[in-house]
Design an enzyme around this catalytic site. Structure first.
Site, PDB file in Angstrom:
ATOM      1  N   LEU A 158       0.821  -1.227   0.000  1.00  0.00           N
ATOM      2  CA  LEU A 158       0.000   0.000   0.000  1.00  0.00           C
ATOM      3  C   LEU A 158       0.849   1.269   0.000  1.00  0.00           C
ATOM      4  CD1 LEU A 158      -3.073  -0.496   2.355  1.00  0.00           C
ATOM      5  CD2 LEU A 158      -2.861  -0.916  -0.088  1.00  0.00           C
ATOM      6  N   LYS A 179      -0.120  -6.023  12.833  1.00  0.00           N
ATOM      7  CA  LYS A 179      -1.038  -6.114  13.978  1.00  0.00           C
ATOM      8  C   LYS A 179      -0.462  -6.739  15.243  1.00  0.00           C
ATOM      9  CE  LYS A 179      -2.728 -10.711  12.981  1.00  0.00           C
ATOM     10  NZ  LYS A 179      -3.800 -11.670  13.087  1.00  0.00           N
ATOM     11  N   SER A 183     -10.061  -1.580  16.187  1.00  0.00           N
ATOM     12  CA  SER A 183      -9.931  -2.582  17.242  1.00  0.00           C
ATOM     13  C   SER A 183     -10.490  -2.052  18.552  1.00  0.00           C
ATOM     14  CB  SER A 183      -8.442  -2.900  17.420  1.00  0.00           C
ATOM     15  OG  SER A 183      -8.219  -3.564  18.642  1.00  0.00           O
ATOM     16  N   TYR A 227       0.707  -0.261  18.114  1.00  0.00           N
ATOM     17  CA  TYR A 227      -0.355  -0.811  17.262  1.00  0.00           C
ATOM     18  C   TYR A 227      -1.673  -0.089  17.547  1.00  0.00           C
ATOM     19  CZ  TYR A 227      -4.168  -3.945  16.019  1.00  0.00           C
ATOM     20  OH  TYR A 227      -5.346  -4.444  15.529  1.00  0.00           O
ATOM     21  N   LYS A 265      -4.236   2.588  15.245  1.00  0.00           N
ATOM     22  CA  LYS A 265      -5.696   2.465  15.015  1.00  0.00           C
ATOM     23  C   LYS A 265      -6.403   3.759  15.427  1.00  0.00           C
ATOM     24  CE  LYS A 265      -5.748  -1.682  13.407  1.00  0.00           C
ATOM     25  NZ  LYS A 265      -5.918  -1.851  11.974  1.00  0.00           N
ATOM     26  N   ASN A 313     -12.297  -9.942  19.924  1.00  0.00           N
ATOM     27  CA  ASN A 313     -11.228 -10.954  19.766  1.00  0.00           C
ATOM     28  C   ASN A 313     -11.625 -12.025  18.752  1.00  0.00           C
ATOM     29  OD1 ASN A 313     -10.645  -9.552  22.339  1.00  0.00           O
ATOM     30  ND2 ASN A 313      -9.006 -11.038  22.495  1.00  0.00           N
ATOM     31  N   ASP A 317      -2.319  -6.305  30.371  1.00  0.00           N
ATOM     32  CA  ASP A 317      -3.619  -6.977  30.179  1.00  0.00           C
ATOM     33  C   ASP A 317      -4.683  -6.427  31.117  1.00  0.00           C
ATOM     34  OD1 ASP A 317      -3.035  -8.659  28.132  1.00  0.00           O
ATOM     35  OD2 ASP A 317      -2.784 -10.467  29.353  1.00  0.00           O
TER      36      ASP A 317
HETATM   37  P1  NAD Z   1      -3.396 -10.369   9.043  1.00  0.00           P
HETATM   38  O1  NAD Z   1      -1.987  -9.995   9.352  1.00  0.00           O
HETATM   39  O2  NAD Z   1      -3.733 -11.805   8.929  1.00  0.00           O
HETATM   40  O3  NAD Z   1      -3.878  -9.633   7.707  1.00  0.00           O
HETATM   41  C1  NAD Z   1      -3.395  -8.369   7.325  1.00  0.00           C
HETATM   42  C2  NAD Z   1      -2.946  -8.481   5.882  1.00  0.00           C
HETATM   43  O4  NAD Z   1      -2.445  -7.211   5.451  1.00  0.00           O
HETATM   44  C3  NAD Z   1      -1.814  -9.487   5.679  1.00  0.00           C
HETATM   45  O5  NAD Z   1      -2.182 -10.388   4.667  1.00  0.00           O
HETATM   46  C4  NAD Z   1      -0.609  -8.632   5.280  1.00  0.00           C
HETATM   47  O6  NAD Z   1       0.231  -9.306   4.398  1.00  0.00           O
HETATM   48  C5  NAD Z   1      -1.285  -7.418   4.680  1.00  0.00           C
HETATM   49  N1  NAD Z   1      -0.497  -6.180   4.752  1.00  0.00           N
HETATM   50  C6  NAD Z   1       0.100  -5.620   5.832  1.00  0.00           C
HETATM   51  N2  NAD Z   1       0.707  -4.475   5.496  1.00  0.00           N
HETATM   52  C7  NAD Z   1       0.483  -4.283   4.168  1.00  0.00           C
HETATM   53  C8  NAD Z   1       0.858  -3.278   3.241  1.00  0.00           C
HETATM   54  N3  NAD Z   1       1.602  -2.232   3.594  1.00  0.00           N
HETATM   55  N4  NAD Z   1       0.463  -3.409   1.954  1.00  0.00           N
HETATM   56  C9  NAD Z   1      -0.289  -4.460   1.561  1.00  0.00           C
HETATM   57  N5  NAD Z   1      -0.661  -5.448   2.393  1.00  0.00           N
HETATM   58  C10 NAD Z   1      -0.284  -5.360   3.693  1.00  0.00           C
HETATM   59  O7  NAD Z   1      -4.315  -9.653  10.156  1.00  0.00           O
HETATM   60  P2  NAD Z   1      -5.849  -9.875  10.463  1.00  0.00           P
HETATM   61  O8  NAD Z   1      -5.966 -10.546  11.770  1.00  0.00           O
HETATM   62  O9  NAD Z   1      -6.544 -10.433   9.286  1.00  0.00           O
HETATM   63  O10 NAD Z   1      -6.274  -8.360  10.683  1.00  0.00           O
HETATM   64  C11 NAD Z   1      -6.818  -7.582   9.642  1.00  0.00           C
HETATM   65  C12 NAD Z   1      -7.032  -6.172  10.153  1.00  0.00           C
HETATM   66  O11 NAD Z   1      -7.874  -6.199  11.301  1.00  0.00           O
HETATM   67  C13 NAD Z   1      -5.743  -5.484  10.594  1.00  0.00           C
HETATM   68  O12 NAD Z   1      -5.814  -4.122  10.250  1.00  0.00           O
HETATM   69  C14 NAD Z   1      -5.763  -5.649  12.098  1.00  0.00           C
HETATM   70  O13 NAD Z   1      -5.037  -4.660  12.753  1.00  0.00           O
HETATM   71  C15 NAD Z   1      -7.250  -5.549  12.395  1.00  0.00           C
HETATM   72  N6  NAD Z   1      -7.634  -6.210  13.648  1.00  0.00           N
HETATM   73  C16 NAD Z   1      -7.315  -7.513  13.847  1.00  0.00           C
HETATM   74  C17 NAD Z   1      -7.660  -8.129  15.046  1.00  0.00           C
HETATM   75  C18 NAD Z   1      -7.303  -9.577  15.304  1.00  0.00           C
HETATM   76  O14 NAD Z   1      -7.395 -10.022  16.431  1.00  0.00           O
HETATM   77  N7  NAD Z   1      -6.929 -10.361  14.314  1.00  0.00           N
HETATM   78  C19 NAD Z   1      -8.333  -7.416  16.040  1.00  0.00           C
HETATM   79  C20 NAD Z   1      -8.650  -6.079  15.795  1.00  0.00           C
HETATM   80  C21 NAD Z   1      -8.309  -5.484  14.579  1.00  0.00           C
HETATM   81  C1  UD1 Z   2      -4.682  -8.455  22.105  1.00  0.00           C
HETATM   82  C2  UD1 Z   2      -4.288  -7.008  21.996  1.00  0.00           C
HETATM   83  C3  UD1 Z   2      -5.328  -6.249  21.218  1.00  0.00           C
HETATM   84  C4  UD1 Z   2      -5.587  -6.905  19.861  1.00  0.00           C
HETATM   85  C5  UD1 Z   2      -5.976  -8.365  20.106  1.00  0.00           C
HETATM   86  C6  UD1 Z   2      -6.205  -9.113  18.848  1.00  0.00           C
HETATM   87  C7  UD1 Z   2      -2.976  -6.559  24.014  1.00  0.00           C
HETATM   88  C8  UD1 Z   2      -2.936  -5.826  25.313  1.00  0.00           C
HETATM   89  N1  UD1 Z   2      -4.131  -6.440  23.319  1.00  0.00           N
HETATM   90  O1  UD1 Z   2      -5.876  -8.532  22.858  1.00  0.00           O
HETATM   91  O2  UD1 Z   2      -4.872  -4.929  21.003  1.00  0.00           O
HETATM   92  O3  UD1 Z   2      -6.620  -6.222  19.185  1.00  0.00           O
HETATM   93  O4  UD1 Z   2      -4.912  -9.001  20.841  1.00  0.00           O
HETATM   94  O5  UD1 Z   2      -5.032  -9.209  18.093  1.00  0.00           O
HETATM   95  O6  UD1 Z   2      -2.034  -7.203  23.627  1.00  0.00           O
HETATM   96  N2  UD1 Z   2      -3.504 -15.334  27.165  1.00  0.00           N
HETATM   97  C9  UD1 Z   2      -2.944 -16.324  27.945  1.00  0.00           C
HETATM   98  N3  UD1 Z   2      -1.907 -17.037  27.412  1.00  0.00           N
HETATM   99  C10 UD1 Z   2      -1.398 -16.800  26.178  1.00  0.00           C
HETATM  100  C11 UD1 Z   2      -2.002 -15.788  25.377  1.00  0.00           C
HETATM  101  C12 UD1 Z   2      -3.038 -15.061  25.906  1.00  0.00           C
HETATM  102  O7  UD1 Z   2      -3.361 -16.558  29.077  1.00  0.00           O
HETATM  103  O8  UD1 Z   2      -0.445 -17.473  25.773  1.00  0.00           O
HETATM  104  C13 UD1 Z   2      -4.642 -14.566  27.693  1.00  0.00           C
HETATM  105  C14 UD1 Z   2      -4.371 -13.078  27.798  1.00  0.00           C
HETATM  106  O9  UD1 Z   2      -3.803 -12.764  29.038  1.00  0.00           O
HETATM  107  C15 UD1 Z   2      -5.773 -12.495  27.613  1.00  0.00           C
HETATM  108  C16 UD1 Z   2      -6.494 -13.521  26.740  1.00  0.00           C
HETATM  109  O10 UD1 Z   2      -5.713 -14.705  26.804  1.00  0.00           O
HETATM  110  O11 UD1 Z   2      -6.420 -12.458  28.844  1.00  0.00           O
HETATM  111  C17 UD1 Z   2      -6.591 -13.082  25.300  1.00  0.00           C
HETATM  112  O12 UD1 Z   2      -5.304 -12.685  24.851  1.00  0.00           O
HETATM  113  P1  UD1 Z   2      -5.002 -12.273  23.335  1.00  0.00           P
HETATM  114  O13 UD1 Z   2      -5.496 -13.329  22.427  1.00  0.00           O
HETATM  115  O14 UD1 Z   2      -3.547 -11.918  23.271  1.00  0.00           O
HETATM  116  O15 UD1 Z   2      -5.913 -11.007  23.101  1.00  0.00           O
HETATM  117  P2  UD1 Z   2      -6.018  -9.625  23.939  1.00  0.00           P
HETATM  118  O16 UD1 Z   2      -4.916  -9.493  24.912  1.00  0.00           O
HETATM  119  O17 UD1 Z   2      -7.407  -9.515  24.452  1.00  0.00           O
END
Ligand code: NAD
Ligand code: UD1
Length: 337
Positions: free
Chosen positions: A59, A85, A125, A150, A154, A180, A297
């Site tokens: 991008l 992320k 997020s 991160y 956002k 989550n 956390d």
């Molecule tokens: P992901 O890493 O699996 O997917 C993100 C994709 O973006 C990847 O395929 C990566 O290759 C691509 N990417 C990153 N930077 C890029 C760039 N500069 N140009 C083109 N492509 C690029 O992550 P995800 O879990 O699918 O998350 C998708 C979105 O949702 C992200 O913006 C993430 O921050 C947000 N989000 C995810 C979670 C979660 O828990 N997974 C929670 C809240 C928000």
């Molecule tokens: C985290 C991020 C959040 C992000 C989200 C999804 C932080 C503080 N927050 O949320 O910004 O949007 O991931 O990517 O990092 N846990 C264990 N053992 C492990 C892993 C996790 O006990 O090995 C617990 C954690 O303490 C938490 C829960 O599982 O209580 C969920 O953890 P996680 O999946 O990392 O998500 P968040 O911390 O909620």
């Protein structure tokens, strides 16, 4: 008319691409594959039986991004998933995160404006709520103090989108705050497969169950929750994907605006409940130990999903057993052949 899906080879993007194609939408995916594999693109095609264009473009590469808009003049809206992320990594590499997430988004928005495409859904997020007195996050609450780079990216992008809409209300913007996401498509073909040692709970459990890691550390069992372990609002990735279709429907049907929605179930589950449900549903061992709390956390947070239900007609349908079953099915399908 087609929808540009940035980050469509990633975890949430690939599931959303499947739902869009199944709903008969035309899509174009752009992804630089920094955190995903090219095979996922074929798997999306395999699951849906549909074809679409894929561009391996960063991008930040405005020139090639423009080419995508030139070659696909019917792009009418964008669902913007692309970004880095990993929370811990973002604290260690702030410049890389600011550059990728902010400049990537700015380049995308500039390009969209140039081609008069002003409809965007942005992946935000729950982390933007920061540490708040209330644990049930509702969209009327202000953004809080973020605890990682991160999270700051956002929050900045949300603010940037607000300013852009304020200056030019021909933009039409939906900000989705995910809680989550866990689980996988029920085909078992796509899911979350982070490289190296995972940070998030479910990918870690999957690796322990698959005997790639010997045990799970449960971070803290002395929180003020029902069993002492921390609680979160886990949402099935397919429900989350469907939320994007509803958000897009809303942008297509209503007058221009800037809308913000929580996408969560509204029901928190503790780490212990997730582990116990995973073991029971899949009839598999997940050895674990209780360890110290993880820095930063919160004991508990979850969504108030009322706004998404009332305005988008969206509710999460899958339960915690589905999330655990589909996560494990993805491991069995992809790693145990
Ligand atoms: P992901 O890493 O699996 O997917 C993100 C994709 O973006 C990847 O395929 C990566 O290759 C691509 N990417 C990153 N930077 C890029 C760039 N500069 N140009 C083109 N492509 C690029 O992550 P995800 O879990 O699918 O998350 C998708 C979105 O949702 C992200 O913006 C993430 O921050 C947000 N989000 C995810 C979670 C979660 O828990 N997974 C929670 C809240 C928000
Ligand atoms: C985290 C991020 C959040 C992000 C989200 C999804 C932080 C503080 N927050 O949320 O910004 O949007 O991931 O990517 O990092 N846990 C264990 N053992 C492990 C892993 C996790 O006990 O090995 C617990 C954690 O303490 C938490 C829960 O599982 O209580 C969920 O953890 P996680 O999946 O990392 O998500 P968040 O911390 O909620």
């Amino acid at each position: 008319m087609s929808i540009l899906v940035t980050g469509g080879a990633g975890y949430i993007g690939s599931h959303t691409a499947v739902e869009l194609l199944n709903a008969g939408e035309e899509i174009v995916i752009v992804d630089n594959l920094i955190n995903s594999q090219i095979e996922t693109i074929d798997k999306i095609k395999q699951i849906t039986g549909k074809d679409f264009k894929f561009y391996q473009v960063d991008l930040l590469d405005g020139e090639n991004l423009q080419k995508i808009f030139e070659e696909n003049s019917d792009i009418e809206s964008v669902i913007h998933f692309a970004g880095l992320k990993a929370v811990g990594e973002s604290v260690e590499k702030p410049l890389e995160y600011y550059k990728n997430n902010l400049i990537g988004t700015i380049t995308l928005l500039e390009t969209m404006r140039k081609y008069n495409c002003k409809k965007i859904i942005f992946s935000s997020s729950a982390t933007v709520y920061g540490e708040q007195v209330s644990v049930k996050y509702v969209e009327t609450m202000k953004r809080g103090e973020t605890t990682s780079t991160y999270g700051t990216t956002k929050a900045i992008i949300e603010k940037m989108l607000e300013d852009i809409y304020f200056a030019d209300n021909s933009w039409n913007i939906s900000i989705l705050r995910y809680f989550n996401p866990i689980g996988a498509h029920d085909s078992g073909l796509i899911g979350e497969d982070p490289k190296g040692i995972p940070n998030n709970l479910m990918p870690f459990i999957m690796k322990v169950a698959n005997k790639e890691i010997d045990h799970l550390n449960i971070f803290g069992n002395d929180y003020d929750t029902k069993d002492g372990t921390a609680a979160r609002d886990y949402i099935h990735v397919v429900d989350l994907a469907k939320g994007h279709l509803k958000a897009l429907e809303k942008l297509n049907s209503e007058k221009n605006g800037l809308y913000v929605y929580n996408l969560g179930t509204g029901t928190p589950y503790t780490v212990q409940e997730i582990v116990d449900t995973f073991k029971k549903t899949n009839n598999i061992e997940v050895p674990y130990e209780y360890t110290e709390r993880r820095a930063g956390d919160l004991p508990i947070f979850y969504a108030d999903p009322t706004k998404a239900r009332n305005e988008l007609g969206w509710v999460a349908e899958k339960n915690i057993e589905d999330m655990c079953k589909d996560s494990w099915n993805f491991v069995k399908t992809t790693k145990q052949k």
